[in-house]
Motif scaffolding. Structure first.
Motif, mmCIF file in Angstrom:
data_model
loop_
_atom_site.group_PDB
_atom_site.id
_atom_site.type_symbol
_atom_site.label_atom_id
_atom_site.label_comp_id
_atom_site.label_asym_id
_atom_site.label_seq_id
_atom_site.Cartn_x
_atom_site.Cartn_y
_atom_site.Cartn_z
ATOM 1 N N GLU A 1 0.846 -1.199 0.000
ATOM 2 C CA GLU A 1 0.000 0.000 0.000
ATOM 3 C C GLU A 1 0.876 1.242 0.000
ATOM 4 N N GLU A 2 0.279 2.339 -0.449
ATOM 5 C CA GLU A 2 1.028 3.589 -0.508
ATOM 6 C C GLU A 2 1.077 4.244 0.861
ATOM 7 N N VAL A 3 2.222 4.834 1.178
ATOM 8 C CA VAL A 3 2.316 5.700 2.361
ATOM 9 C C VAL A 3 3.018 6.987 1.919
ATOM 10 N N PRO A 4 2.887 8.069 2.683
ATOM 11 C CA PRO A 4 3.642 9.274 2.346
ATOM 12 C C PRO A 4 5.144 8.956 2.346
ATOM 13 N N GLN A 5 5.879 9.614 1.445
ATOM 14 C CA GLN A 5 7.318 9.332 1.271
ATOM 15 C C GLN A 5 8.099 9.442 2.595
ATOM 16 N N ASP A 6 7.652 10.315 3.494
ATOM 17 C CA ASP A 6 8.412 10.477 4.746
ATOM 18 C C ASP A 6 8.131 9.360 5.759
ATOM 19 N N GLN A 7 7.334 8.372 5.360
ATOM 20 C CA GLN A 7 7.052 7.238 6.257
ATOM 21 C C GLN A 7 7.737 5.942 5.815
ATOM 22 N N VAL A 8 8.316 5.939 4.599
ATOM 23 C CA VAL A 8 8.816 4.677 4.044
ATOM 24 C C VAL A 8 9.918 4.032 4.898
ATOM 25 N N HIS A 9 10.655 4.851 5.644
ATOM 26 C CA HIS A 9 11.776 4.300 6.424
ATOM 27 C C HIS A 9 11.343 3.340 7.523
ATOM 28 N N LYS A 10 10.032 3.298 7.803
ATOM 29 C CA LYS A 10 9.548 2.404 8.872
ATOM 30 C C LYS A 10 9.216 1.010 8.369
ATOM 31 N N TYR A 11 9.279 0.812 7.036
ATOM 32 C CA TYR A 11 8.724 -0.418 6.448
ATOM 33 C C TYR A 11 9.684 -1.065 5.458
ATOM 34 N N GLY A 12 9.228 -2.229 4.909
ATOM 35 C CA GLY A 12 9.839 -2.782 3.715
ATOM 36 C C GLY A 12 9.182 -2.116 2.521
ATOM 37 N N VAL A 13 9.965 -1.814 1.483
ATOM 38 C CA VAL A 13 9.437 -1.074 0.332
ATOM 39 C C VAL A 13 9.762 -1.857 -0.943
ATOM 40 N N VAL A 14 8.807 -1.872 -1.898
ATOM 41 C CA VAL A 14 9.028 -2.650 -3.135
ATOM 42 C C VAL A 14 9.205 -1.732 -4.341
ATOM 43 N N GLY A 15 9.910 -2.255 -5.344
ATOM 44 C CA GLY A 15 10.035 -1.584 -6.637
ATOM 45 C C GLY A 15 8.960 -2.132 -7.577
ATOM 46 N N VAL A 16 8.405 -1.257 -8.402
ATOM 47 C CA VAL A 16 7.236 -1.623 -9.213
ATOM 48 C C VAL A 16 7.628 -1.872 -10.662
ATOM 49 N N GLY A 17 7.274 -3.072 -11.173
ATOM 50 C CA GLY A 17 7.519 -3.407 -12.568
ATOM 51 C C GLY A 17 6.216 -3.474 -13.355
ATOM 52 N N ALA A 18 6.202 -4.361 -14.353
ATOM 53 C CA ALA A 18 5.063 -4.434 -15.274
ATOM 54 C C ALA A 18 3.777 -4.885 -14.587
ATOM 55 N N ASP A 19 2.653 -4.473 -15.156
ATOM 56 C CA ASP A 19 1.348 -4.955 -14.681
ATOM 57 C C ASP A 19 1.272 -6.462 -14.850
ATOM 58 N N ALA A 20 0.612 -7.120 -13.915
ATOM 59 C CA ALA A 20 0.431 -8.579 -14.012
ATOM 60 C C ALA A 20 -0.993 -8.894 -13.554
ATOM 61 N N GLY A 21 -1.961 -8.640 -14.413
ATOM 62 C CA GLY A 21 -3.360 -8.876 -14.047
ATOM 63 C C GLY A 21 -3.748 -7.957 -12.909
ATOM 64 N N GLU A 22 -4.266 -8.554 -11.850
ATOM 65 C CA GLU A 22 -4.695 -7.739 -10.702
ATOM 66 C C GLU A 22 -3.500 -7.147 -9.957
ATOM 67 N N GLY A 23 -2.328 -7.745 -10.133
ATOM 68 C CA GLY A 23 -1.151 -7.274 -9.405
ATOM 69 C C GLY A 23 -0.112 -6.680 -10.337
ATOM 70 N N PHE A 24 1.127 -6.582 -9.855
ATOM 71 C CA PHE A 24 2.231 -6.095 -10.682
ATOM 72 C C PHE A 24 3.493 -6.868 -10.309
ATOM 73 N N GLU A 25 4.461 -6.870 -11.214
ATOM 74 C CA GLU A 25 5.717 -7.554 -10.924
ATOM 75 C C GLU A 25 6.557 -6.692 -9.990
#
Ligand code: G1P
Length: 296
Positions: free
Chosen positions: A162-186
């Motif tokens: 899920e999206e969070v404000p950029q100043d909150q990302v340091h509290k979590y694991g963060v993913v890089g977004v690739g191509a669309d994959a149906g309901e999800g993305f790579e």
């Protein structure tokens, strides 16, 4: 053809220091959102997604979680004698069947990756779900049921994000977004607790995973990462060399119940959604807000 996800792992060994003194004798997972313990809500979500076996990675002072998922004969008999049918039905419908729960202990608090690794023999060689109970995700269908749809279509590994404000990302694991994959993305990369300038996106890992069992061999060799802890994210990043990972931006609202404000907000949200108490609770909330000077 993907194999069915039958088992879910719930890491519940955390000390809950942010909730002292409440958590001195009561595990934080047993604190209630309205009338359901936080851990029960995570189990509810897993059951809705078709999970048949519930694996709890516990620690010292967590025995009451095991009791919670056991049959309470005296209580049930008393409820029967008093014709408390509704209460009896709640107890009986919440209870996992005989043999559907397992408990193992994480003997030392070495990190999430280590907690998951502690479940390796109970999971065995099959894909499994992982739910972090602190993150209560309110919505219907539940988050794991939504993830199962992606998994059934694509296989591999699936992570709720899920999206969070950029100043909150340091509290979590963060993913890089690739191509669309149906309901999800790579997912193209992931990093645990990055500085905001190093984060590949503002999409955080929300505490729900569907993972392949090959993760365990990587966790076995995983050294400490962010915060000096054995991080699941680091082993997932390695598994990405061999297997696909998909991200799902799920529908629903997350409340971090490991945080006081998140926990209170979860109680308000669930309270307002409950038809049995909502009208009265709404009134009381309005009165409290008015007494405290209104909404702004
Ligand atoms: C863990 C995970 C992190 C995830 C978070 C969600 O971190 O390591 O990737 O974003 O849960 O709550 P923790 O909260 O244990 O520090």
């Amino acid at each position: 053809m993907t194999s069915k996800i039958k088992k879910a792992v719930f890491p519940v060994a955390g000390l809950g220091t942010r909730f002292l003194p409440a958590t001195k004798a009561v595990p934080k997972e047993m604190l209630t959102i309205v009338d359901r313990p936080v851990i029960q809500l995570a189990v509810d979500e897993a059951r809705e997604a078709g999970i048949e076996h519930f694996i709890f990675v516990t620690g010292r002072n967590k025995a009451v979680i095991e009791d919670h998922f056991d049959k309470q004969f005296e209580l049930e008999e008393t409820l029967k004698r008093r014709n408390k049918d509704i209460e009896l039905e709640i107890l009986q419908s919440d209870l996992p069947g005989a043999g559907q729960t397992s408990f193992t202990r994480q003997q030392e608090p070495l990190g999430l990756g280590h907690a998951v690794w502690c479940a390796r023999d109970l999971v065995g060689n099959e894909p499994f779900a992982l739910l972090l109970p602190d993150m209560f995700i309110h919505g219907s269908p539940g988050c794991l049921a939504q993830m199962k749809n992606v998994y059934d279509a694509r296989g591999g590994n699936v992570i709720a994000v899920e999206e969070v404000p950029q100043d909150q990302v340091h509290k979590y694991g963060v993913v890089g977004v690739g191509a669309d994959a149906g309901e999800g993305f790579e997912i193209t990369s992931m990093v645990e607790k990055p500085k905001h300038e190093d984060a590949p996106s503002n999409l955080i890992i929300s505490g729900r995973y569907i993972l392949q069992p090959e993760i365990f061999a990587l966790l076995d060799k995983q050294t400490a990462g962010a915060g000096g802890e054995i991080q699941l994210t680091d082993s997932m990043l390695k598994l990405m060399d061999e297997q696909d990972f998909y991200g799902l931006k799920f529908t629903g609202t997350t409340y971090d119940c490991g945080d006081k404000v998140g926990f209170l907000a979860a109680n308000v949200a669930l309270g307002l959604s409950r038809t049995d108490i909502s009208p009265q609770f709404t009134q009381v909330l309005k009165q409290i807000i008015a007494r405290n000077g209104g909404l702004d």
